[in-house]
Scaffold this motif. Structure first.
Motif, PDB file in Angstrom:
ATOM      1  N   TYR A 324       1.237  -0.948   0.150  1.00 53.66           N
ATOM      2  CA  TYR A 324      -0.271  -0.195   0.107  1.00 53.66           C
ATOM      3  C   TYR A 324       0.888   0.960  -0.167  1.00 53.66           C
ATOM      4  O   TYR A 324       0.317   2.463  -0.566  1.00 53.66           O
ATOM      5  CB  TYR A 324      -0.691  -0.155   1.043  1.00 53.66           C
ATOM      6  CG  TYR A 324      -2.177  -1.029   1.052  1.00 53.66           C
ATOM      7  CD1 TYR A 324      -2.428  -1.519   0.366  1.00 53.66           C
ATOM      8  CD2 TYR A 324      -2.344  -1.392   2.396  1.00 53.66           C
ATOM      9  CE1 TYR A 324      -3.357  -2.746   0.009  1.00 53.66           C
ATOM     10  CE2 TYR A 324      -2.935  -2.524   2.488  1.00 53.66           C
ATOM     11  CZ  TYR A 324      -4.340  -2.893   1.458  1.00 53.66           C
ATOM     12  OH  TYR A 324      -4.696  -4.166   1.155  1.00 53.66           O
ATOM     13  N   ASN A 325       1.962   1.044   0.473  1.00 53.38           N
ATOM     14  CA  ASN A 325       2.777   2.870   0.444  1.00 53.38           C
ATOM     15  C   ASN A 325       4.842   2.305   0.041  1.00 53.38           C
ATOM     16  O   ASN A 325       5.040   3.517   0.427  1.00 53.38           O
ATOM     17  CB  ASN A 325       3.045   3.039   2.258  1.00 53.38           C
ATOM     18  CG  ASN A 325       1.412   3.297   2.636  1.00 53.38           C
ATOM     19  OD1 ASN A 325       1.211   4.242   2.332  1.00 53.38           O
ATOM     20  ND2 ASN A 325       0.934   2.479   3.476  1.00 53.38           N
ATOM     21  N   SER A 326       4.851   0.812   0.050  1.00 51.21           N
ATOM     22  CA  SER A 326       6.260   1.061  -0.667  1.00 51.21           C
ATOM     23  C   SER A 326       5.945  -0.246  -1.457  1.00 51.21           C
ATOM     24  O   SER A 326       5.069  -1.048  -1.715  1.00 51.21           O
ATOM     25  CB  SER A 326       7.486   0.274   0.558  1.00 51.21           C
ATOM     26  OG  SER A 326       8.576   0.210   0.319  1.00 51.21           O
ATOM     27  N   SER A 327       6.606  -0.195  -3.040  1.00 52.13           N
ATOM     28  CA  SER A 327       7.034  -1.037  -3.321  1.00 52.13           C
ATOM     29  C   SER A 327       8.270  -2.250  -3.542  1.00 52.13           C
ATOM     30  O   SER A 327       8.745  -3.234  -4.134  1.00 52.13           O
ATOM     31  CB  SER A 327       6.607  -0.534  -5.403  1.00 52.13           C
ATOM     32  OG  SER A 327       5.587  -0.197  -5.471  1.00 52.13           O
ATOM     33  N   HIS A 328       8.945  -1.520  -2.112  1.00 46.20           N
ATOM     34  CA  HIS A 328      10.422  -1.972  -2.065  1.00 46.20           C
ATOM     35  C   HIS A 328      11.528  -2.362  -3.257  1.00 46.20           C
ATOM     36  O   HIS A 328      12.224  -3.583  -3.828  1.00 46.20           O
ATOM     37  CB  HIS A 328      10.426  -3.742  -1.595  1.00 46.20           C
ATOM     38  CG  HIS A 328       9.131  -3.234  -0.219  1.00 46.20           C
ATOM     39  ND1 HIS A 328       9.870  -3.408   1.209  1.00 46.20           N
ATOM     40  CD2 HIS A 328       7.980  -2.962   0.441  1.00 46.20           C
ATOM     41  CE1 HIS A 328       9.041  -2.490   2.145  1.00 46.20           C
ATOM     42  NE2 HIS A 328       7.986  -3.222   1.506  1.00 46.20           N
ATOM     43  N   ASP A 329      11.515  -0.576  -4.367  1.00 42.01           N
ATOM     44  CA  ASP A 329      11.819  -1.030  -4.796  1.00 42.01           C
ATOM     45  C   ASP A 329      13.304   0.282  -5.211  1.00 42.01           C
ATOM     46  O   ASP A 329      13.625   0.911  -5.952  1.00 42.01           O
ATOM     47  CB  ASP A 329      11.297  -0.867  -6.473  1.00 42.01           C
ATOM     48  CG  ASP A 329      10.538   0.742  -6.667  1.00 42.01           C
ATOM     49  OD1 ASP A 329      10.598   1.473  -4.697  1.00 42.01           O
ATOM     50  OD2 ASP A 329       9.580   1.438  -7.208  1.00 42.01           O
ATOM     51  N   ASN A 330      14.202   0.249  -3.883  1.00 42.67           N
ATOM     52  CA  ASN A 330      15.046   1.040  -3.510  1.00 42.67           C
ATOM     53  C   ASN A 330      15.705   0.491  -4.232  1.00 42.67           C
ATOM     54  O   ASN A 330      16.310  -0.638  -4.555  1.00 42.67           O
ATOM     55  CB  ASN A 330      15.311   1.640  -1.917  1.00 42.67           C
ATOM     56  CG  ASN A 330      13.845   2.396  -2.097  1.00 42.67           C
ATOM     57  OD1 ASN A 330      14.111   3.703  -1.764  1.00 42.67           O
ATOM     58  ND2 ASN A 330      13.068   1.678  -0.683  1.00 42.67           N
ATOM     59  N   ALA A 331      17.012   1.604  -4.268  1.00 42.53           N
ATOM     60  CA  ALA A 331      18.590   0.690  -4.848  1.00 42.53           C
ATOM     61  C   ALA A 331      19.106  -0.358  -4.277  1.00 42.53           C
ATOM     62  O   ALA A 331      19.272  -0.139  -2.924  1.00 42.53           O
ATOM     63  CB  ALA A 331      19.344   1.819  -4.970  1.00 42.53           C
TER      64      ALA A 331
END
Length: 426
Positions: A324-331
């Protein structure tokens, strides 16, 4: 034109178009055009409250409440070898509460005074042509493709303006080719250029009005397996490739194993207006369906020095660990997910469902950190009315707790209450 007059004009246009559609349908003057037509009006009431925690919070809460009206009209096609049709998407949302220092949930746009507006909306119209098993669609609508997915997680859905050709001339094969020139995010009533996610095209020079994509999808194994190959390019910003494999393996009656596996590979394009980019993402979502229950495992790995490459405002729903609040797609982020779904029809309560999941990410390179971590705990309890005058009315309660060890306002509890009442007009 000021925002109030702009939205009033949008409302009048929606009303006029709805009246015209209903008049033509009732008169029968365009019988073939309306024969397969469908029109729905969704009344969506949306409430969000975020209660910020921890030493890095610079505010106590964010809270907004809106009432939205979403008109979705899809015509059939005229007779003849070349059929013509039109789709209309009328969107209007009104603020019921919020703005007393509690804005910023993205239920509403923020005006020049940094306060949420009282109302916003837009009108999207798309014409379509169909020849044999090939369709050309041009105009504005909520596009949903793996490389460009409209976000419908707030008051109104995101829309894009462009042209897409979809062809199914070969059995089991679907081809796509698209050219997109504008973007209207979920909290914006205007049509803007596109930028990379995390960048505001209104204030940045790193923007483009030219997004192109092409793809082939092959469905085989008695329609149990699908292989897709996608290419996307946001001119002078980024380009990427995406390979996706989906499979369902029945084991017995009511029991099956399922998988949705994907791999993105991307870098900067042309003038590299957003700088040098380097990103790769592996995404795998696996689940067991056992009667009225589903058990999920999500695995995701981001490689390279930049986040996952996508257009600003678009949904992260293509990835396994999108929440809902994050796609866990950070570098460089590594993340996993455990999820459980239950349908209470098994206990004699049709329409009642429950979802609970836990997501955790680590090794995040964000801000000045190279050891960032985040975790989310999310749940949803939903009920859809099964009969009577309120049939299909849906009630959803979503609860989220999120913790990160970088940035501000990085820990909060969130409540969402969403009530949707879809009315079938014809």
């Amino acid at each position: 034109m000021n925002n109030k007059n702009k939205n009033l004009g949008c409302t009048l246009k929606i009303s006029a178009l709805l009246g015209l559609v209903m008049s033509l349908a009732s008169s029968g003057t365009q019988a073939e055009f309306f024969k397969e037509a469908k029109a729905n009006l969704n009344l969506r009431n949306f409430f969000i409250n975020r209660d910020f925690k921890g030493d890095n919070a610079n505010r106590s809460k964010a809270e907004e409440w809106t009432q939205s009206f979403i008109l979705d009209f899809k015509s059939g096609y005229t007779e003849g070898p070349l059929g013509f049709g039109v789709d209309i998407l009328g969107l209007q949302s009104y603020k019921l509460d919020g703005g007393k220092g509690t804005g910023g949930t993205q239920l509403l746009p923020v005006g020049k005074d940094n306060k949420p507006v009282d109302q916003f909306g837009r009108l999207g119209i798309a014409g379509k042509l169909k020849f044999s098993k090939t369709e050309l669609k041009t105009g504005e609508w909520a596009m949903v493709y793996p490389v460009l997915r409209s976000d419908d997680g707030r008051s109104l859905p995101q829309t894009f303006r462009g042209t897409v050709v979809t062809s199914k001339e070969i059995s089991g094969v679907t081809g796509y080719a698209g050219h997109v020139t504008g973007n209207s995010p979920r909290d914006d009533s205007g049509m803007e250029d596109m930028a990379i996610a995390g960048t505001n095209p209104k204030t940045s020079k790193a923007k483009s009005d030219d997004f192109n994509f092409a793809a082939l999808e092959y469905n085989f194994n008695n329609k149990l397996s699908t292989l897709g190959i996608w290419y996307a390019r946001l001119e002078d910003i980024y380009k990427q490739r995406y390979v996706q494999f989906q499979h369902k393996q029945p084991l017995s009656e009511g029991l099956s194993l399922n998988a949705n596996i994907g791999y993105f590979d991307g870098e900067e394009d042309g003038k590299a207006l957003a700088g040098q980019l380097d990103n790769k993402v592996f995404s795998g979502l696996f689940w067991l369906t056992a009667g009225n229950q589903k058990f999920y495992l999500g695995l995701q790995r981001v490689s390279g020095d930049t986040k996952w490459l996508r257009v600003n405002g678009s949904s992260g729903g293509t990835l396994a660990n999108d929440g809902y609040n994050s796609s866990h797609d950070n570098a460089r982020e590594r993340s996993w997910q455990l999820r459980y779904d239950y349908d209470f029809v098994g206990l004699g309560v049709p329409g009642l469902t429950f979802m609970m999941r836990y997501l955790q990410g680590h090794n995040i390179h964000a801000g000045n950190r190279s050891d960032g971590e985040e975790w989310n705990r999310e749940s949803e309890l939903a009920y859809v009315v099964q009969s009577g005058a309120m049939k299909n009315m849906a009630f959803r309660w979503r609860n989220t707790t999120i913790h990160r060890n970088w940035g501000t306002n990085n820990q909060y509890d969130e409540q969402r209450v969403i009530i949707s009442y879809p009315l079938s007009l014809f």
